[in-house]
Write a protein that holds these residues in place. Structure first.
Motif, mmCIF file in Angstrom:
data_model
loop_
_atom_site.group_PDB
_atom_site.id
_atom_site.type_symbol
_atom_site.label_atom_id
_atom_site.label_comp_id
_atom_site.label_asym_id
_atom_site.label_seq_id
_atom_site.Cartn_x
_atom_site.Cartn_y
_atom_site.Cartn_z
ATOM 1 N N GLU A 91 4.340 5.270 0.554
ATOM 2 C CA GLU A 91 3.860 4.707 -0.701
ATOM 3 C C GLU A 91 4.193 5.620 -1.880
ATOM 4 O O GLU A 91 4.613 5.156 -2.936
ATOM 5 C CB GLU A 91 2.351 4.453 -0.638
ATOM 6 C CG GLU A 91 1.825 3.759 -1.884
ATOM 7 C CD GLU A 91 0.374 3.346 -1.745
ATOM 8 O OE1 GLU A 91 -0.256 3.122 -2.801
ATOM 9 O OE2 GLU A 91 -0.122 3.248 -0.608
ATOM 10 N N ASN B 164 6.808 4.505 -4.753
ATOM 11 C CA ASN B 164 6.385 4.469 -6.155
ATOM 12 C C ASN B 164 7.309 5.280 -7.052
ATOM 13 O O ASN B 164 7.569 4.899 -8.202
ATOM 14 C CB ASN B 164 4.955 4.986 -6.289
ATOM 15 C CG ASN B 164 3.921 3.930 -5.946
ATOM 16 O OD1 ASN B 164 4.203 2.736 -5.988
ATOM 17 N ND2 ASN B 164 2.723 4.369 -5.598
ATOM 18 N N ASP C 72 7.360 -4.010 1.346
ATOM 19 C CA ASP C 72 7.883 -3.568 0.044
ATOM 20 C C ASP C 72 7.880 -4.730 -0.946
ATOM 21 O O ASP C 72 7.492 -4.569 -2.118
ATOM 22 C CB ASP C 72 9.309 -3.042 0.195
ATOM 23 C CG ASP C 72 9.387 -1.716 0.936
ATOM 24 O OD1 ASP C 72 8.350 -1.032 1.046
ATOM 25 O OD2 ASP C 72 10.494 -1.374 1.413
ATOM 26 N N TYR D 189 4.383 -5.658 -2.003
ATOM 27 C CA TYR D 189 3.848 -4.647 -2.905
ATOM 28 C C TYR D 189 4.315 -4.904 -4.337
ATOM 29 O O TYR D 189 3.538 -4.788 -5.300
ATOM 30 C CB TYR D 189 4.295 -3.259 -2.443
ATOM 31 C CG TYR D 189 3.814 -2.127 -3.305
ATOM 32 C CD1 TYR D 189 2.466 -1.782 -3.348
ATOM 33 C CD2 TYR D 189 4.710 -1.389 -4.083
ATOM 34 C CE1 TYR D 189 2.018 -0.733 -4.153
ATOM 35 C CE2 TYR D 189 4.281 -0.342 -4.875
ATOM 36 C CZ TYR D 189 2.928 -0.016 -4.912
ATOM 37 O OH TYR D 189 2.501 1.015 -5.700
ATOM 38 N N LEU D 190 5.573 -5.267 -4.496
ATOM 39 C CA LEU D 190 6.095 -5.559 -5.829
ATOM 40 C C LEU D 190 5.424 -6.772 -6.461
ATOM 41 O O LEU D 190 5.329 -6.870 -7.687
ATOM 42 C CB LEU D 190 7.608 -5.795 -5.759
ATOM 43 C CG LEU D 190 8.493 -4.552 -5.836
ATOM 44 C CD1 LEU D 190 9.933 -4.913 -5.505
ATOM 45 C CD2 LEU D 190 8.405 -3.918 -7.214
ATOM 46 N N ASP E 192 2.244 -7.806 -5.742
ATOM 47 C CA ASP E 192 0.788 -7.651 -5.764
ATOM 48 C C ASP E 192 0.316 -7.475 -7.208
ATOM 49 O O ASP E 192 0.808 -6.601 -7.923
ATOM 50 C CB ASP E 192 0.399 -6.439 -4.922
ATOM 51 C CG ASP E 192 -1.099 -6.344 -4.675
ATOM 52 O OD1 ASP E 192 -1.887 -6.698 -5.576
ATOM 53 O OD2 ASP E 192 -1.480 -5.896 -3.584
ATOM 54 N N THR F 29 -2.166 -6.103 -8.342
ATOM 55 C CA THR F 29 -2.745 -4.780 -8.611
ATOM 56 C C THR F 29 -1.679 -3.689 -8.740
ATOM 57 O O THR F 29 -2.001 -2.563 -9.084
ATOM 58 C CB THR F 29 -3.731 -4.379 -7.495
ATOM 59 O OG1 THR F 29 -3.026 -4.212 -6.264
ATOM 60 C CG2 THR F 29 -4.821 -5.434 -7.323
ATOM 61 N N THR F 30 -0.421 -4.041 -8.455
ATOM 62 C CA THR F 30 0.685 -3.086 -8.627
ATOM 63 C C THR F 30 1.110 -3.116 -10.086
ATOM 64 O O THR F 30 1.807 -4.031 -10.531
ATOM 65 C CB THR F 30 1.871 -3.461 -7.726
ATOM 66 O OG1 THR F 30 1.451 -3.471 -6.362
ATOM 67 C CG2 THR F 30 3.008 -2.467 -7.887
ATOM 68 N N THR F 31 0.672 -2.146 -10.848
ATOM 69 C CA THR F 31 0.939 -2.141 -12.291
ATOM 70 C C THR F 31 1.553 -0.841 -12.790
ATOM 71 O O THR F 31 2.385 -0.843 -13.696
ATOM 72 C CB THR F 31 -0.360 -2.393 -13.080
ATOM 73 O OG1 THR F 31 -1.320 -1.367 -12.744
ATOM 74 C CG2 THR F 31 -0.961 -3.751 -12.729
ATOM 75 N N LYS F 32 1.152 0.276 -12.199
ATOM 76 C CA LYS F 32 1.547 1.579 -12.724
ATOM 77 C C LYS F 32 3.056 1.770 -12.730
ATOM 78 O O LYS F 32 3.619 2.338 -13.670
ATOM 79 C CB LYS F 32 0.886 2.696 -11.911
ATOM 80 C CG LYS F 32 1.117 4.086 -12.483
ATOM 81 C CD LYS F 32 0.359 5.148 -11.694
ATOM 82 C CE LYS F 32 0.582 6.534 -12.279
ATOM 83 N NZ LYS F 32 -0.160 7.576 -11.521
ATOM 84 N N LEU F 33 3.723 1.290 -11.706
ATOM 85 C CA LEU F 33 5.169 1.520 -11.618
ATOM 86 C C LEU F 33 5.936 0.770 -12.706
ATOM 87 O O LEU F 33 7.092 1.071 -12.976
ATOM 88 C CB LEU F 33 5.692 1.175 -10.229
ATOM 89 C CG LEU F 33 5.626 -0.272 -9.740
ATOM 90 C CD1 LEU F 33 6.837 -1.067 -10.196
ATOM 91 C CD2 LEU F 33 5.511 -0.311 -8.238
ATOM 92 N N ASN G 194 0.895 -6.597 -13.751
ATOM 93 C CA ASN G 194 2.166 -6.768 -13.051
ATOM 94 C C ASN G 194 2.930 -7.908 -13.724
ATOM 95 O O ASN G 194 2.455 -9.056 -13.739
ATOM 96 C CB ASN G 194 1.907 -7.101 -11.582
ATOM 97 C CG ASN G 194 3.188 -7.177 -10.757
ATOM 98 O OD1 ASN G 194 4.224 -7.613 -11.235
ATOM 99 N ND2 ASN G 194 3.111 -6.763 -9.507
#
Length: 266
Positions: free
Chosen positions: A132, A136, A196, A199-200, A202, A204-208, A214
């Motif tokens: 992870e 990231n 993978d 995850y992209l 999701d 809740t995946t925002t920081k990247l 997102n």
């Protein structure tokens, strides 16, 4: 930060696959090319878009910016995502390490994606807990460190909608995974590649992405048969304006405009 003993290189077979997506080693003084980081300069960015506009057949800078981000998204994401999910190798596609090429021939892109440093980080499958963090770092460079920056710059300079730009990027992510990675990956690697991709998508995946939300999730929905398609398609929510750069107008297979016209016609 993901730690590794030293930098690694792509194997020749891996290079061959990724070169098919446009990856190439950097060479100085390439014609019709500019360091991607220079696109963050207003004057240089506008100058580059103005050079590309007539070659694309685009009527204005807004359409040009939309079609440019589609090309950049494919050239950056296809090698990065494929290397990550299929080879467990991480390319650096940050804006500082990238070069934007813009040759066209008969309105067709001839560009590739030179990276100044093509060395890779390697994730070992025996070290599952580190994936992870490693993932990231790779994704943060290509999204927050590249594509998000261009979306904001193109929006401010041309007023093209952020939603259009992000859906252009989103459809590239969808097609890269669904049509290229998951259709070709070895069965023992499938679960990780699917993880993978999930995850992209999701929410809740925002920081990247360097954003509070997102930007891809809203555009992911079930595929459906339409009056204009033989196979199920994921109909876009926005139009990328490709039809404005073609004569006669040509619409993308997932464009919502022809469907709207068909449903409103007598």
């Amino acid at each position: 930060m993901f730690k590794q003993d030293n930098k690694h290189v792509l194997l020749s077979a891996e290079w061959e696959v990724l070169a098919g997506f446009g990856l190439k080693a950097y060479q100085q003084d390439e014609p019709l090319a500019i360091d991607s980081s220079k696109l963050l300069d207003d004057d240089l960015c506008l100058d580059t878009l103005r050079k590309i506009m007539p070659e694309l057949g685009a009527p204005n800078l807004k359409v040009t910016a939309s079609l440019v981000i589609k090309r950049v998204a494919f050239l950056t994401l296809a090698p990065v995502l494929y290397a990550m999910s299929s080879f467990d190798k991480g390319l650096d596609a940050s804006i500082e390490n990238s070069v934007f090429e813009y040759p066209l021939e008969n309105r067709i892109w001839q560009s590739k994606m030179p990276l100044k440093d093509t060395s890779v980080s390697v994730w070992k499958r025996s070290d599952k807990e580190s994936r992870e963090v490693w993932r990231n770092e790779i994704l943060g460079k290509v999204f927050a460190g590249h594509l998000t920056l261009l979306v904001e710059k193109f929006y401010h300079l041309t007023k093209v909608s952020r939603r259009v730009l992000w859906e252009n990027i989103a459809v590239r992510v969808f097609s890269i995974y669904e049509q290229r990675i998951l259709t070709n990956i070895a069965e023992e690697k499938r679960a990780i590649a699917e993880a993978d991709y999930a995850y992209l998508l999701d929410e809740t995946t925002t920081k990247l992405f360097g954003l509070k939300e997102n930007p891809l999730t809203v555009f992911y929905r079930d595929k459906q048969l339409t009056a204009l398609s033989e196979n199920p398609v994921r109909v876009r929510r926005t139009c990328c304006f490709y039809y404005q750069a073609t004569e006669p107008p040509v619409y993308c297979g997932s464009c919502p405009l022809p469907l709207r016209k068909k449903t409103t016609s007598p």
